[in-house]
Design a protein around this motif. Sequence first.
Motif, PDB file in Angstrom:
ATOM      1  N   SER A  75      10.421  -0.102   7.591  1.00 22.99           N
ATOM      2  CA  SER A  75      10.048  -1.419   7.090  1.00 22.99           C
ATOM      3  C   SER A  75      10.055  -1.460   5.566  1.00 22.99           C
ATOM      4  O   SER A  75      10.545  -2.427   4.960  1.00 22.99           O
ATOM      5  CB  SER A  75       8.661  -1.795   7.618  1.00 22.99           C
ATOM      6  N   LYS A  76       9.543  -0.400   4.928  1.00 24.48           N
ATOM      7  CA  LYS A  76       9.499  -0.367   3.468  1.00 24.48           C
ATOM      8  C   LYS A  76      10.908  -0.303   2.877  1.00 24.48           C
ATOM      9  O   LYS A  76      11.180  -0.905   1.837  1.00 24.48           O
ATOM     10  CB  LYS A  76       8.655   0.822   3.000  1.00 24.48           C
TER      11      LYS A  76
ATOM     12  N   GLN B  47       6.868   2.386   9.535  1.00 21.72           N
ATOM     13  CA  GLN B  47       6.498   1.946   8.188  1.00 21.72           C
ATOM     14  C   GLN B  47       7.577   2.295   7.179  1.00 21.72           C
ATOM     15  O   GLN B  47       7.891   1.500   6.286  1.00 21.72           O
ATOM     16  CB  GLN B  47       5.169   2.573   7.778  1.00 21.72           C
TER      17      GLN B  47
ATOM     18  N   ARG C 107       3.308   6.597   3.132  1.00 17.96           N
ATOM     19  CA  ARG C 107       2.671   5.964   1.974  1.00 17.96           C
ATOM     20  C   ARG C 107       3.386   6.330   0.674  1.00 17.96           C
ATOM     21  O   ARG C 107       3.428   5.546  -0.279  1.00 17.96           O
ATOM     22  CB  ARG C 107       1.201   6.379   1.882  1.00 17.96           C
TER      23      ARG C 107
END
Length: 277
Positions: free
Chosen positions: A90-91, A87, A170
């Motif tokens: 990807s971010k 993640q 996050r």
Amino acid sequence: MKTNLPVICRIACATFFTAKVAWRNADAVGAHGGPESNVRAVSGDFALKAKLIATIALGLVAGLLAGCAGGHDPAEAAAEHSAAVAQIASKKSQKGALLLVRIVDANLMGDQYCSGHIRLRRIDNGKPDKNTPFEDIYSADRWLLPNEKKPKDMRATFLYRVADAASYARSFRPIAPGRYAITYADCQYGISQFSNGVKIEAGGDHNFLFSYVSPLGGESTIAIGQGQIVDAGYVRIVGRPSNPTILASGASAAEREVMQEVLPEIYRSISFTKFSQ
């Protein structure tokens, strides 16, 4: 019937902290009874009973919380870790870089976690460019306060706001490379059904009437390079409401230790810095 353990753990956590508050209040009542002897006696008796109840509650809830902390399946944990690493990668590809900030405030009880965000504008010719899109960067999901130590039990996230790989994934926000200035910041904490809590705002670059674009004073600028994963530490809103400024500091040693432990493959690529003047 299937037991919803996460819900039980959240309820247990809330009960635990309520019991701790009850204990402190009992101490306060016992220590500050009225001037008359009978008032002091009643206060002392109340304090003893309150502390007894709080002690029982703490003991019962601690057992449940211990169960919430343990028993995480290793295969599941490895899968969650791999997903978090993917993640983050990807971010970063979305805009070319990543940024993490932690918004904190201080009151009589010490440092407080803030939910809130900062608004960044790219600097052009020495001032924020109001004609280009802004970047809203929200405060990290979980983190240690500047003076907190790394807990021995890293699973104890119900007692300590220790980040894991998923929460870091996050918390890192996509951002385009460039030099930026903070033009708005807000901080909220202590909000509950019994209290409106605290809300602090600084700057005029908001989404409401009478907005304006101007950099906040103090340590409010930062440079983000292409491909960088930037940890910008802590941001505080200080000063008078009429003239707020930003006070910044880098991530604490304990927070870096946590990040190194839970994200060793990403840690080597992180640029630790802070906002500056």
